[in-house]
Design a protein around this motif. Structure first.
Motif, PDB file in Angstrom:
ATOM      1  N   VAL A  46       0.829  -1.205   0.000  1.00  0.00           N
ATOM      2  CA  VAL A  46       0.000   0.000   0.000  1.00  0.00           C
ATOM      3  C   VAL A  46       0.865   1.258   0.000  1.00  0.00           C
ATOM      4  O   VAL A  46       0.608   2.223  -0.719  1.00  0.00           O
ATOM      5  N   LEU A  47       1.931   1.269   0.817  1.00  0.00           N
ATOM      6  CA  LEU A  47       2.827   2.430   0.861  1.00  0.00           C
ATOM      7  C   LEU A  47       3.524   2.642  -0.475  1.00  0.00           C
ATOM      8  O   LEU A  47       3.690   3.778  -0.944  1.00  0.00           O
ATOM      9  N   SER A  48       3.942   1.573  -1.117  1.00  0.00           N
ATOM     10  CA  SER A  48       4.589   1.684  -2.429  1.00  0.00           C
ATOM     11  C   SER A  48       3.630   2.260  -3.458  1.00  0.00           C
ATOM     12  O   SER A  48       3.993   3.118  -4.267  1.00  0.00           O
ATOM     13  N   ALA A  49       2.385   1.790  -3.424  1.00  0.00           N
ATOM     14  CA  ALA A  49       1.390   2.324  -4.361  1.00  0.00           C
ATOM     15  C   ALA A  49       1.115   3.792  -4.093  1.00  0.00           C
ATOM     16  O   ALA A  49       0.949   4.602  -5.016  1.00  0.00           O
ATOM     17  N   ALA A  50       1.070   4.203  -2.814  1.00  0.00           N
ATOM     18  CA  ALA A  50       0.831   5.608  -2.473  1.00  0.00           C
ATOM     19  C   ALA A  50       1.977   6.482  -2.944  1.00  0.00           C
ATOM     20  O   ALA A  50       1.769   7.589  -3.474  1.00  0.00           O
ATOM     21  N   ARG A  51       3.215   5.978  -2.731  1.00  0.00           N
ATOM     22  CA  ARG A  51       4.363   6.755  -3.195  1.00  0.00           C
ATOM     23  C   ARG A  51       4.373   6.884  -4.720  1.00  0.00           C
ATOM     24  O   ARG A  51       4.700   7.937  -5.274  1.00  0.00           O
ATOM     25  N   ALA A  52       4.044   5.855  -5.416  1.00  0.00           N
ATOM     26  CA  ALA A  52       3.983   5.910  -6.876  1.00  0.00           C
ATOM     27  C   ALA A  52       2.917   6.903  -7.341  1.00  0.00           C
ATOM     28  O   ALA A  52       3.119   7.680  -8.280  1.00  0.00           O
ATOM     29  N   LEU A  53       1.754   6.876  -6.654  1.00  0.00           N
ATOM     30  CA  LEU A  53       0.703   7.817  -7.005  1.00  0.00           C
ATOM     31  C   LEU A  53       1.121   9.250  -6.731  1.00  0.00           C
ATOM     32  O   LEU A  53       0.829  10.163  -7.513  1.00  0.00           O
ATOM     33  N   GLU A  54       1.838   9.480  -5.641  1.00  0.00           N
ATOM     34  CA  GLU A  54       2.320  10.823  -5.326  1.00  0.00           C
ATOM     35  C   GLU A  54       3.318  11.306  -6.361  1.00  0.00           C
ATOM     36  O   GLU A  54       3.298  12.475  -6.776  1.00  0.00           O
ATOM     37  N   GLN A  55       4.199  10.421  -6.809  1.00  0.00           N
ATOM     38  CA  GLN A  55       5.147  10.796  -7.853  1.00  0.00           C
ATOM     39  C   GLN A  55       4.435  11.164  -9.149  1.00  0.00           C
ATOM     40  O   GLN A  55       4.800  12.128  -9.826  1.00  0.00           O
ATOM     41  N   ILE A  56       3.408  10.401  -9.476  1.00  0.00           N
ATOM     42  CA  ILE A  56       2.646  10.711 -10.696  1.00  0.00           C
ATOM     43  C   ILE A  56       1.969  12.070 -10.571  1.00  0.00           C
ATOM     44  O   ILE A  56       1.971  12.883 -11.510  1.00  0.00           O
ATOM     45  N   ASN A  57       1.385  12.345  -9.394  1.00  0.00           N
ATOM     46  CA  ASN A  57       0.748  13.652  -9.181  1.00  0.00           C
ATOM     47  C   ASN A  57       1.761  14.788  -9.271  1.00  0.00           C
ATOM     48  O   ASN A  57       1.470  15.858  -9.824  1.00  0.00           O
ATOM     49  N   ASN A  58       2.949  14.566  -8.712  1.00  0.00           N
ATOM     50  CA  ASN A  58       4.005  15.578  -8.788  1.00  0.00           C
ATOM     51  C   ASN A  58       4.422  15.831 -10.240  1.00  0.00           C
ATOM     52  O   ASN A  58       4.653  16.975 -10.654  1.00  0.00           O
ATOM     53  N   GLN A  59       4.528  14.784 -11.015  1.00  0.00           N
ATOM     54  CA  GLN A  59       4.883  14.933 -12.417  1.00  0.00           C
ATOM     55  C   GLN A  59       3.792  15.688 -13.177  1.00  0.00           C
ATOM     56  O   GLN A  59       4.084  16.551 -14.015  1.00  0.00           O
ATOM     57  N   ILE A  60       2.528  15.367 -12.869  1.00  0.00           N
ATOM     58  CA  ILE A  60       1.423  16.077 -13.522  1.00  0.00           C
ATOM     59  C   ILE A  60       1.456  17.560 -13.165  1.00  0.00           C
ATOM     60  O   ILE A  60       1.280  18.435 -14.023  1.00  0.00           O
ATOM     61  N   GLN A  61       1.691  17.880 -11.889  1.00  0.00           N
ATOM     62  CA  GLN A  61       1.758  19.271 -11.453  1.00  0.00           C
ATOM     63  C   GLN A  61       2.931  19.992 -12.109  1.00  0.00           C
ATOM     64  O   GLN A  61       2.818  21.163 -12.512  1.00  0.00           O
ATOM     65  N   SER A  62       4.050  19.290 -12.235  1.00  0.00           N
ATOM     66  CA  SER A  62       5.208  19.896 -12.891  1.00  0.00           C
ATOM     67  C   SER A  62       4.921  20.191 -14.354  1.00  0.00           C
ATOM     68  O   SER A  62       5.273  21.267 -14.868  1.00  0.00           O
ATOM     69  N   LEU A  63       4.257  19.279 -15.033  1.00  0.00           N
ATOM     70  CA  LEU A  63       3.893  19.512 -16.429  1.00  0.00           C
ATOM     71  C   LEU A  63       2.913  20.681 -16.553  1.00  0.00           C
ATOM     72  O   LEU A  63       3.012  21.494 -17.473  1.00  0.00           O
ATOM     73  N   GLN A  64       1.982  20.765 -15.618  1.00  0.00           N
ATOM     74  CA  GLN A  64       1.046  21.893 -15.636  1.00  0.00           C
ATOM     75  C   GLN A  64       1.760  23.218 -15.414  1.00  0.00           C
ATOM     76  O   GLN A  64       1.457  24.223 -16.063  1.00  0.00           O
ATOM     77  N   ASN A  65       2.733  23.224 -14.493  1.00  0.00           N
ATOM     78  CA  ASN A  65       3.500  24.452 -14.252  1.00  0.00           C
ATOM     79  C   ASN A  65       4.308  24.846 -15.485  1.00  0.00           C
ATOM     80  O   ASN A  65       4.395  26.031 -15.838  1.00  0.00           O
ATOM     81  N   GLU A  66       4.913  23.864 -16.134  1.00  0.00           N
ATOM     82  CA  GLU A  66       5.677  24.165 -17.345  1.00  0.00           C
ATOM     83  C   GLU A  66       4.762  24.692 -18.448  1.00  0.00           C
ATOM     84  O   GLU A  66       5.119  25.631 -19.176  1.00  0.00           O
ATOM     85  N   ALA A  67       3.583  24.091 -18.576  1.00  0.00           N
ATOM     86  CA  ALA A  67       2.645  24.568 -19.586  1.00  0.00           C
ATOM     87  C   ALA A  67       2.206  26.003 -19.294  1.00  0.00           C
ATOM     88  O   ALA A  67       2.128  26.849 -20.206  1.00  0.00           O
ATOM     89  N   GLN A  68       1.942  26.315 -18.017  1.00  0.00           N
ATOM     90  CA  GLN A  68       1.554  27.678 -17.652  1.00  0.00           C
ATOM     91  C   GLN A  68       2.691  28.657 -17.896  1.00  0.00           C
ATOM     92  O   GLN A  68       2.474  29.798 -18.319  1.00  0.00           O
ATOM     93  N   MET A  69       3.921  28.203 -17.636  1.00  0.00           N
ATOM     94  CA  MET A  69       5.076  29.060 -17.882  1.00  0.00           C
ATOM     95  C   MET A  69       5.214  29.367 -19.374  1.00  0.00           C
ATOM     96  O   MET A  69       5.494  30.507 -19.763  1.00  0.00           O
ATOM     97  N   LEU A  70       4.989  28.366 -20.220  1.00  0.00           N
ATOM     98  CA  LEU A  70       5.052  28.598 -21.659  1.00  0.00           C
ATOM     99  C   LEU A  70       3.946  29.542 -22.108  1.00  0.00           C
ATOM    100  O   LEU A  70       4.157  30.401 -22.986  1.00  0.00           O
ATOM    101  N   ILE A  71       2.772  29.398 -21.516  1.00  0.00           N
ATOM    102  CA  ILE A  71       1.666  30.297 -21.850  1.00  0.00           C
ATOM    103  C   ILE A  71       2.012  31.737 -21.462  1.00  0.00           C
ATOM    104  O   ILE A  71       1.783  32.690 -22.218  1.00  0.00           O
TER     105      ILE A  71
END
Length: 253
Positions: A46-71
């Protein structure tokens, strides 16, 4: 008793003579499988799955920030869709045209030097009275022309006020609605250009008024010099009366 034994033997022989396919098959039942629950392993999964999900969310947020920066970068690099350069240039050209239409003595250093040397310099003692009057009239015409030119420039600058007002309102609206730094900067630069155009109009008015006043002062100075010369000529004694012979009757004795 013998009959029973023979029957049993016959049955046994019959069974043995049957094909293998008809032979009874005896299957040993499979062993039972047991599932063992390990709480520690479950928590780790369960902890491994939570950490993986958190990493995915962080990557999504980073991509959103980069997209906003480009905008934001695209907005900052967007050019202002409005330009007041043509209107400002037209206003400057109108004022320049009025200055270029200066009568008699233009805004030219060489022409000014020649005019002052010939018309506003020292009054020549050898000039006739008719020449003195003609020069005085020419200087008066220069003065009147300079005053008229100054008023025409003033009227042209006043005519530019309405155009400048419309451009100022448009540029302020563009500045307030700017979507990025570049648009705001360009709107500010155009407002500075509008101020420069207004300063150019002010310089033109000052120059025209200064020219008119200079012609007035020069005419007064030349008139004073000419007045002294004409007074000198008036007060200079002439040859006086010279007696001579006269005949009352030319045909008489």
């Amino acid at each position: 008793m013998m009959i029973r034994r023979s029957r049993a033997a016959l049955f046994a022989a019959t069974i043995l003579s049957l094909p293998v396919a008809f032979s009874p098959v005896f299957v040993t039942p499979a062993a039972a499988q047991w599932v063992v629950y390990d709480p520690t392993n479950y928590v780790q999964n369960v902890l491994s799955a939570a950490r993986a999900l958190e990493q995915i969310n962080n990557q999504i947020q980073s991509l959103q920030n980069e997209a906003q920066m480009l905008i934001n970068q695209a907005r900052n690099l967007a050019s202002l869709p409005y330009s007041s350069l043509q209107q400002l240039q037209q206003s400057v050209q109108r004022t320049q045209a009025l200055l270029g239409q200066a009568q008699r003595i233009a805004f030219d250093v060489q022409q000014i030097d020649q005019a002052f040397q010939s018309q506003y310099g020292n009054i020549s003692l050898s000039n006739s009275d008719q020449r003195l009057v003609a020069d005085a009239r020419s200087r008066w015409q220069n003065t009147v022309g300079g005053l008229q030119d100054a008023m025409r420039v003033q009227a042209g600058v006043v005519g530019n006020i309405d155009t400048n007002r419309a451009e100022m309102a448009a540029l302020v609206g563009q500045s307030q609605g700017a979507t990025g730094a570049l648009q705001a900067t360009q709107a500010g630069n155009q407002l500075l250009a509008l101020q420069a155009q207004q300063l150019a109009d002010l310089v033109a008015v000052v120059a025209a008024n200064g020219r008119a006043q200079a012609l007035v002062d020069a005419e007064r100075a030349a008139a004073a010099e000419q007045g002294r010369e004409q007074r000198r000529r008036f007060l200079t004694p002439g040859s006086g009366y010279q007696p001579g012979n006269a005949r009352m009757f030319p045909n008489g004795n």
